[in-house]
Design an enzyme around this catalytic site. Structure first.
Site, PDB file in Angstrom:
ATOM      1  N   GLU A  31       8.154   1.349   4.062  1.00 23.50           N
ATOM      2  CA  GLU A  31       7.819   0.596   5.264  1.00 23.50           C
ATOM      3  C   GLU A  31       7.945  -0.887   4.970  1.00 23.50           C
ATOM      4  O   GLU A  31       7.575  -1.345   3.886  1.00 23.50           O
ATOM      5  CB  GLU A  31       6.367   0.892   5.671  1.00 23.50           C
ATOM      6  CG  GLU A  31       5.913   0.141   6.920  1.00 23.50           C
ATOM      7  CD  GLU A  31       4.440   0.377   7.272  1.00 23.50           C
ATOM      8  OE1 GLU A  31       3.613   0.460   6.341  1.00 23.50           O
ATOM      9  OE2 GLU A  31       4.120   0.492   8.466  1.00 23.50           O
ATOM     10  N   TYR A  54       9.794   2.003   9.568  1.00 25.86           N
ATOM     11  CA  TYR A  54       9.866   3.054   8.550  1.00 25.86           C
ATOM     12  C   TYR A  54      11.337   3.361   8.292  1.00 25.86           C
ATOM     13  O   TYR A  54      12.104   3.561   9.246  1.00 25.86           O
ATOM     14  CB  TYR A  54       9.205   4.344   9.032  1.00 25.86           C
ATOM     15  CG  TYR A  54       7.705   4.392   9.025  1.00 25.86           C
ATOM     16  CD1 TYR A  54       6.935   3.628   8.145  1.00 25.86           C
ATOM     17  CD2 TYR A  54       7.031   5.242   9.893  1.00 25.86           C
ATOM     18  CE1 TYR A  54       5.547   3.710   8.152  1.00 25.86           C
ATOM     19  CE2 TYR A  54       5.642   5.337   9.898  1.00 25.86           C
ATOM     20  CZ  TYR A  54       4.911   4.562   9.026  1.00 25.86           C
ATOM     21  OH  TYR A  54       3.539   4.653   9.038  1.00 25.86           O
ATOM     22  N   HIS A  63       2.426  -0.594  15.125  1.00 21.68           N
ATOM     23  CA  HIS A  63       1.427   0.455  15.000  1.00 21.68           C
ATOM     24  C   HIS A  63       0.197   0.058  15.816  1.00 21.68           C
ATOM     25  O   HIS A  63      -0.287  -1.071  15.698  1.00 21.68           O
ATOM     26  CB  HIS A  63       0.935   0.595  13.553  1.00 21.68           C
ATOM     27  CG  HIS A  63       1.914   1.169  12.596  1.00 21.68           C
ATOM     28  ND1 HIS A  63       2.645   2.306  12.833  1.00 21.68           N
ATOM     29  CD2 HIS A  63       2.252   0.781  11.340  1.00 21.68           C
ATOM     30  CE1 HIS A  63       3.394   2.586  11.782  1.00 21.68           C
ATOM     31  NE2 HIS A  63       3.198   1.671  10.864  1.00 21.68           N
ATOM     32  N   HIS A  90       0.849  -1.194   0.000  1.00 21.53           N
ATOM     33  CA  HIS A  90       0.000   0.000   0.000  1.00 21.53           C
ATOM     34  C   HIS A  90       0.879   1.235   0.000  1.00 21.53           C
ATOM     35  O   HIS A  90       2.107   1.138   0.084  1.00 21.53           O
ATOM     36  CB  HIS A  90      -0.923   0.016   1.225  1.00 21.53           C
ATOM     37  CG  HIS A  90      -0.195   0.181   2.531  1.00 21.53           C
ATOM     38  ND1 HIS A  90       0.218  -0.882   3.302  1.00 21.53           N
ATOM     39  CD2 HIS A  90       0.228   1.289   3.199  1.00 21.53           C
ATOM     40  CE1 HIS A  90       0.837  -0.439   4.384  1.00 21.53           C
ATOM     41  NE2 HIS A  90       0.864   0.883   4.347  1.00 21.53           N
ATOM     42  N   HIS A  97      -5.521  -1.862   4.841  1.00 14.69           N
ATOM     43  CA  HIS A  97      -5.414  -0.699   3.966  1.00 14.69           C
ATOM     44  C   HIS A  97      -4.770  -1.071   2.656  1.00 14.69           C
ATOM     45  O   HIS A  97      -3.789  -1.798   2.602  1.00 14.69           O
ATOM     46  CB  HIS A  97      -4.689   0.481   4.594  1.00 14.69           C
ATOM     47  CG  HIS A  97      -3.415   0.172   5.334  1.00 14.69           C
ATOM     48  ND1 HIS A  97      -3.081  -1.056   5.805  1.00 14.69           N
ATOM     49  CD2 HIS A  97      -2.389   0.993   5.691  1.00 14.69           C
ATOM     50  CE1 HIS A  97      -1.917  -0.987   6.415  1.00 14.69           C
ATOM     51  NE2 HIS A  97      -1.477   0.224   6.355  1.00 14.69           N
ATOM     52  N   HIS A 113       4.855   7.184   2.468  1.00 15.28           N
ATOM     53  CA  HIS A 113       5.652   5.972   2.297  1.00 15.28           C
ATOM     54  C   HIS A 113       4.939   4.990   1.384  1.00 15.28           C
ATOM     55  O   HIS A 113       3.714   5.007   1.261  1.00 15.28           O
ATOM     56  CB  HIS A 113       5.961   5.300   3.645  1.00 15.28           C
ATOM     57  CG  HIS A 113       4.778   4.689   4.335  1.00 15.28           C
ATOM     58  ND1 HIS A 113       4.035   5.336   5.298  1.00 15.28           N
ATOM     59  CD2 HIS A 113       4.183   3.461   4.208  1.00 15.28           C
ATOM     60  CE1 HIS A 113       3.062   4.550   5.730  1.00 15.28           C
ATOM     61  NE2 HIS A 113       3.127   3.410   5.081  1.00 15.28           N
TER      62      HIS A 113
END
Lengths: 309, 309, 309, 309
Positions: free
Chosen positions: B267, B257, B248, B154, B201, B216
């Site tokens: 990431e 990251y 996260h 993503h 996501h 990112h």
């Protein structure tokens, strides 16, 4: 557009020989949360990270096995459309009224050619996963009670007319085939894995001499380390392990097959790849079933093709 | 019915300051496979478990950043329908001819209100993942060359009119919102996570002062143990790490990251939960962004809201 | 004072039926580094994180099995003292001259009552682990070539007079007993695990009908995730797996038993607890050997007590 | 011969500012088992896999820090010999009577040049690890209560005369140096890691402006996955994290540094390599301390050299 239609396996009703013994097993060993009982004396469970009211229902019976397996669909319009599609395809359906299962809306029920009762429904009460919908922690205490899978993930069902059941799932319900075992003739499918999502399987069928049989209901756990923890807990609780821990070649998942107190096989598994409907299917010629089943040992454990409930 | 429409993120074209230096980085450190170069001197890469021809393209430029981000859709009929829907919604589109990107069909290109160029396409050549489509091994040697993510997963994009971009993805492209960060007013979204799949996501937006920015591009790795391996390889190769390894709170993913040789953040992440469109969204009030970003340290690293390319 | 005397298992010389085939196996599948060959045509290997010149030697023979198993001791004074102690205990010793094994000092050799040839030595050349002795990286590229254990860890040997061998290790060589399997009589030891370190075992004996037999040589890998990787690599390379992946109840280690190209069993294992000589021994009554061997399945695999080389 | 002399770190007495608050922290968050309280109102804890009665003692005080750090030795003869050796080396000792600490024998107490009180003792009651000494399960329920380290592992202490303390541990107590940080002059040791076992460190010293300071007490957890679990639990319980999760270059261990309720730093860590006294020491020139401390980020977190209790 997007992800819609049939969303996911939503519930499995399983027959057990001694209700309280298996209620205790599902609650304390498998680590599902008991969320309710109904007037028919059925016991309801959910996995901790599921948000719908329940996913597993057990009931007392003389014979172990699966009563029905249900899928949640996007909404009632989808439910109506899928019922119409099923009828148009020649599949008879009936409606089970809302509330017949706790916290669950009206269900469309039908029998597939392998003799299994399948259900669709659009509504099951969101009871949450024990975490807030605002800045949630990553997991609740329940995530460490028993084996504690995050979800009921899929089932593998056995019966004669695999092709007939497969076709309904693919042609009517929008599933796609991810993997298959094929016979020496290179065509006849011995087993098929079918997905309505990005999972490698939401349901699977294996050709079996008797119809309506349950091979296993599968529960997802997050990691291979938790597969070992599951193995430890199975042993501590004298759960008979059938196969594993090992990796399936088929789906790449890390797995243990074991049996509940009534002889219903279940699986705890982790891993595998992300699946999309545009991906080329994977084929396992029958002579490669050993590594498809148990990649580490390349062994076709005899029980795999013979023990059902 | 089933999984259709927009399938997944399919390609990201990234600007780098020194083509060969970053080609080496993406190939040897990140561990993507270099699969081709074109007449425009662009270098194409794929992650090992992707089957389509490529997912990452880099090109030499004076300024780092993202040229465009593309999604694969089910088929050409879907592509046409989505273009018509975009136009009807007031989004202008253009067609990029088949072959402009290697091994890729015609693309529908448009700019969303945050200033990002988004593409849709239905065709990219299946080149396989290095494993047979018949009784495949679970992974090839390539899976251990460099960090070796399994897929480009993503992107998080920054710009002003987050609401405008979000609405196109939700109202036209069939995405659904999984998580959000909201301002003190309890309404204004600071960041949104959007899915067209069972992933938490497929694209995300963060409100940023400048349009068209890249926060990112993210790459999936299978396990937390491989997140540590990624951290080791980053350090061995003097890759500047921005945040992590940590978890996260948002999406529950385990993350690092870091920056490519040109300052584009990327990431490597693993984990998270399975997502469905019927699930209640998760909300992170801005005062909880610290644990949303870095659950272990509950720390809002300053770079998170300020460093883009 | 402190840690001294016998330090660790230092070398195992293994007989193989086809030198080049097994050299390839130990190099490419097990992932040891080939470090040399000598005039007797023996092939030497080291595990990547060992710093001494070698730990495994293979030689061509008509019959698989173990030639000898050697332990490194603190220094030459210790070597002399241990030899004197052995002689005083009634164990005859001989000296093998320095250099008979590549990069290795003089060895004291003796035969224990179970018929195994054991060696002690004080010197083997430090060739490093491929990392600098100044600010080393945590691992080198070699750590991902093949199964790539970090060390040769221990051996399990079979023979008749288990008590006699055990006593020499405990009474003369300073080992202590960590775990034992005892027969129905509650006294007779069927198997013993012996440590000269904080490991749960540096050598182990199992009572067997024939003397001088090898049950397995064991190699340490860091994590359960790497145990799965080892299983994958075994399957990819058609290595016959005997048992596992699973957990041993005994020592708590996670394990796979498999066979080299000549039928010598080897183990790749991880985990277990830290051991100290003041800890109470753990006893496995013979009826609990099934879970001692395979904790997940609680199964006494028949090969465990019958297959040796 | 074998493993003897000083066996392991056995107890640490830590000063806390609010006894009940920290008792709750050590019990419920760190997940030690509270095993007793004494007439001085000290609270005793053990890690689940330790078998001796306790390893951590906390007491109410006005200032956080470490009262003393104790090592278990093989037996009383060893205790007497080590005391004589200390005296001969010029270190004054005193005897603390048996029973002054619950379930603990007589202790030999002395102060090392960095100002820390060190103790030796031969006897602490074996209370078991909650598992049977006959066919034990691999872990008890306590292993999942809080962070639940398996053991108190080591301490890092700060003071001025690092050389003096180091020499006593090496020259008298039989420890050996595994790793060191050296100043720009290539000689002056800024920090030293010392082992009396196969662990990379049983005690460590860092040069600090003030004597008698505690840098951290460290607790062992089995896997990197449990390091993430520890991070989650720290965050859920609002434990201030100092550094991590990350990998130390020094010792290769995976780590989190955090603080108890009184500001005493503690570490939860996993991994690292097996150490032997014949291994070449590893040297970290001061300019490589950043990756020695935080291998992922290559960052010398300022607190590392400045925050003590």
């Amino acid at each position: 557009m997007g992800i819609n239609g049939v969303l996911r396996p939503g519930h499995a009703q399983i027959r057990v020989l001694n209700l309280e013994e298996d209620a205790k097993f599902y609650r304390e060993v498998l680590g599902l949360e008991e969320v309710g009982r109904d007037a028919q004396d059925r016991v309801y469970f959910k996995a901790w990270d599921e948000r719908d009211h329940h996913s597993v229902i057990i009931r007392q019976a003389d014979k172990a096995g699966l009563d029905f397996f249900g899928f949640k669909v996007s909404d009632n319009a989808t439910l109506n459309k899928l019922e119409a599609d099923l009828n148009a395809y020649g599949v008879k359906t009936e409606r089970v009224p809302a509330g017949e299962l706790l916290a669950t809306g009206e269900r469309v029920r039908f029998t597939v050619p392998t003799g299994h009762v399948i259900e669709l429904y659009a509504e099951k009460k969101d009871v949450g996963n024990g975490l807030s919908y605002s800045n949630p922690a990553p997991w609740p205490a329940q995530a460490e009670k028993g084996i504690a899978p995050t979800r009921m993930d899929h089932a593998l069902l056995g019966g004669g007319d695999l092709d007939g059941s497969r076709d309904i799932f693919i042609n009517v319900l929008g599933f796609y085939l991810t993997e298959e075992v094929v016979a020496e003739d290179g065509k006849t499918q011995i087993a098929v894995w079918l997905s309505c999502s990005n999972k490698t399987h939401d349901i699977a069928f294996v050709r079996a001499p008797e119809d309506g049989k349950l091979h296993h209901v599968s529960y997802w756990i997050d990691t291979w380390e938790k597969v070992l923890r599951a193995a430890d807990l199975m042993s501590m609780n004298h759960v008979p392990v059938d196969i594993g821990p090992t990796r399936h070649g088929i789906t790449r998942g890390a797995t243990i097959y074991a049996f509940d107190r009534s002889g219903n096989r279940f699986e705890t598994f982790a891993g595998g790849y992300i699946s999309y409907p545009d991906m080329h299917k994977l084929t396992w010629p029958i002579e490669h079933l050993p590594e498809g089943l148990d990649y580490a040992q390349r062994k076709l454990h005899e029980t795999f093709l013979t023990v059902f409930s």
